[in-house]
Design a protein around this motif. Structure first.
Motif, PDB file in Angstrom:
ATOM      1  N   LYS A 187      -5.646   6.486   4.402  1.00  0.00           N
ATOM      2  CA  LYS A 187      -6.620   7.433   3.852  1.00  0.00           C
ATOM      3  C   LYS A 187      -6.012   8.819   3.615  1.00  0.00           C
ATOM      4  N   ILE A 201      -5.239   0.294   3.840  1.00  0.00           N
ATOM      5  CA  ILE A 201      -5.074   1.395   2.890  1.00  0.00           C
ATOM      6  C   ILE A 201      -5.052   2.709   3.652  1.00  0.00           C
ATOM      7  N   GLN A 229      -6.572   5.514  -3.687  1.00  0.00           N
ATOM      8  CA  GLN A 229      -7.205   6.203  -2.562  1.00  0.00           C
ATOM      9  C   GLN A 229      -6.779   7.665  -2.581  1.00  0.00           C
ATOM     10  N   HIS A 238     -12.021   3.997   0.048  1.00  0.00           N
ATOM     11  CA  HIS A 238     -11.570   2.600  -0.080  1.00  0.00           C
ATOM     12  C   HIS A 238     -11.035   2.059   1.242  1.00  0.00           C
ATOM     13  N   TYR A 239     -10.524   2.934   2.090  1.00  0.00           N
ATOM     14  CA  TYR A 239      -9.944   2.497   3.373  1.00  0.00           C
ATOM     15  C   TYR A 239     -10.981   1.859   4.291  1.00  0.00           C
ATOM     16  N   THR A 261      -2.091   5.675  -2.359  1.00  0.00           N
ATOM     17  CA  THR A 261      -2.750   6.869  -1.829  1.00  0.00           C
ATOM     18  C   THR A 261      -2.015   8.088  -2.363  1.00  0.00           C
ATOM     19  N   ASN A 284     -10.827  -1.780   3.468  1.00  0.00           N
ATOM     20  CA  ASN A 284      -9.500  -2.346   3.721  1.00  0.00           C
ATOM     21  C   ASN A 284      -8.713  -1.377   4.600  1.00  0.00           C
ATOM     22  N   HIS A 330       0.870  -1.176   0.000  1.00  0.00           N
ATOM     23  CA  HIS A 330       0.000   0.000   0.000  1.00  0.00           C
ATOM     24  C   HIS A 330       0.910   1.231   0.000  1.00  0.00           C
ATOM     25  N   GLU A 352      -0.883  -3.052  -4.295  1.00  0.00           N
ATOM     26  CA  GLU A 352      -2.315  -3.261  -4.072  1.00  0.00           C
ATOM     27  C   GLU A 352      -3.085  -1.951  -4.086  1.00  0.00           C
ATOM     28  N   SER A 353      -2.508  -0.913  -3.505  1.00  0.00           N
ATOM     29  CA  SER A 353      -3.177   0.384  -3.498  1.00  0.00           C
ATOM     30  C   SER A 353      -2.146   1.514  -3.500  1.00  0.00           C
TER      31      SER A 353
END
Length: 251
Positions: free
Chosen positions: A210, A208, A106, A201-202, A85, A205, A29, A82-83
């Motif tokens: 924010k 992740i 995110q 999205h946080y 921010t 999950n 992340h 995966e993500s």
């Protein structure tokens, strides 16, 4: 060790810099952000799990081609993203869509809130601005799916009620051109509207992040240390940053 010896050793270190080691990881992340110095910009790719900086780029701004290349290289070197921010810079968002289309994006809630509060001012005169400001102040307090549903419903209702006011235009008789009368209020609304699909999205999950607060605090700490050595050349400043990242990664 005397002062002159310490100073000489310090400048000898700054003549070169260590390489930042990329560690192969799964389900990363990322926090991506940039910070600006007097003569250059640093784009940083940091794992939110432990604050490990996987990659740095020294450049003159946030550019699509460079960010796209960085993300592609991270993938090639075994980083499974995966993500991400991000503060929502257009170049970064475009690069993510191109290089990591399956990654969750995110949007940084602090950045959205901060910018909207600047545009709305502390004491908006019109009820539309006052109400939107109250909604903006609630963004960071959204912690459950029910909170999200309620807040989103309130935001959409706000727009429905004030849309005519938002769409008011002013006509310039000299140029014959129109512009939106309440442009800062409208800018705040559009910023939230565009970010809305990627704001929460946080909630599904918790891994992740924010916000990009972690990396912004990291930059602030770095700049405080760098300000102590204000007489450094650009080369030495860049190498100082590389040493700083290297040592913080090795903790």
């Amino acid at each position: 060790m005397c002062r002159d010896t310490l100073q000489r050793t310090f400048y000898q270190l700054l003549e070169q810099a260590p390489r930042i080691k990329i560690i192969k990881r799964e389900g990363v992340h990322f926090r991506i952000d940039a910070t600006y110095f007097a003569k250059f910009c640093v784009v940083c790719y940091q794992d939110d799990y432990d604050g490990y900086t996987q990659l740095l780029r020294f450049t003159d701004g946030e550019h699509y081609e460079e960010i796209r290349e960085d993300l592609a290289n991270l993938l090639k070197l075994g980083i499974q993203i995966e993500s991400i921010t991000s503060d929502g810079h257009k170049s970064a968002l475009k690069a993510i869509r191109k290089s990591v289309p399956d990654a969750i994006v995110q949007r940084c809630l602090v950045h959205i809130q901060r910018m909207c509060l600047i545009w709305l001012t502390r004491y908006p005169r019109h009820p539309a601005g006052q109400q939107l400001r109250r909604l903006v102040l609630q963004i960071l307090k959204i912690e459950t799916e029910n909170d999200r549903i309620y807040w989103t419903r309130e935001f959409l209702s706000w727009h429905e009620f004030h849309k005519d006011y938002l769409n008011e235009r002013t006509y310039n008789t000299e140029t014959g051109r129109y512009w939106y009368t309440h442009k800062l209020l409208r800018r705040s609304y559009i910023t939230i509207k565009r970010a809305l699909p990627n704001m929460f999205h946080y909630l599904s999950n918790p891994a992740i992040p924010k916000t990009t607060n972690g990396i912004e605090g990291y930059f602030s700490h770095l700049k405080n240390h760098l300000d102590i050595h204000r007489g450094l050349t650009v080369k030495h400043r860049i190498n100082f940053i590389k040493w700083y990242i290297y040592f913080t990664n090795e903790k």
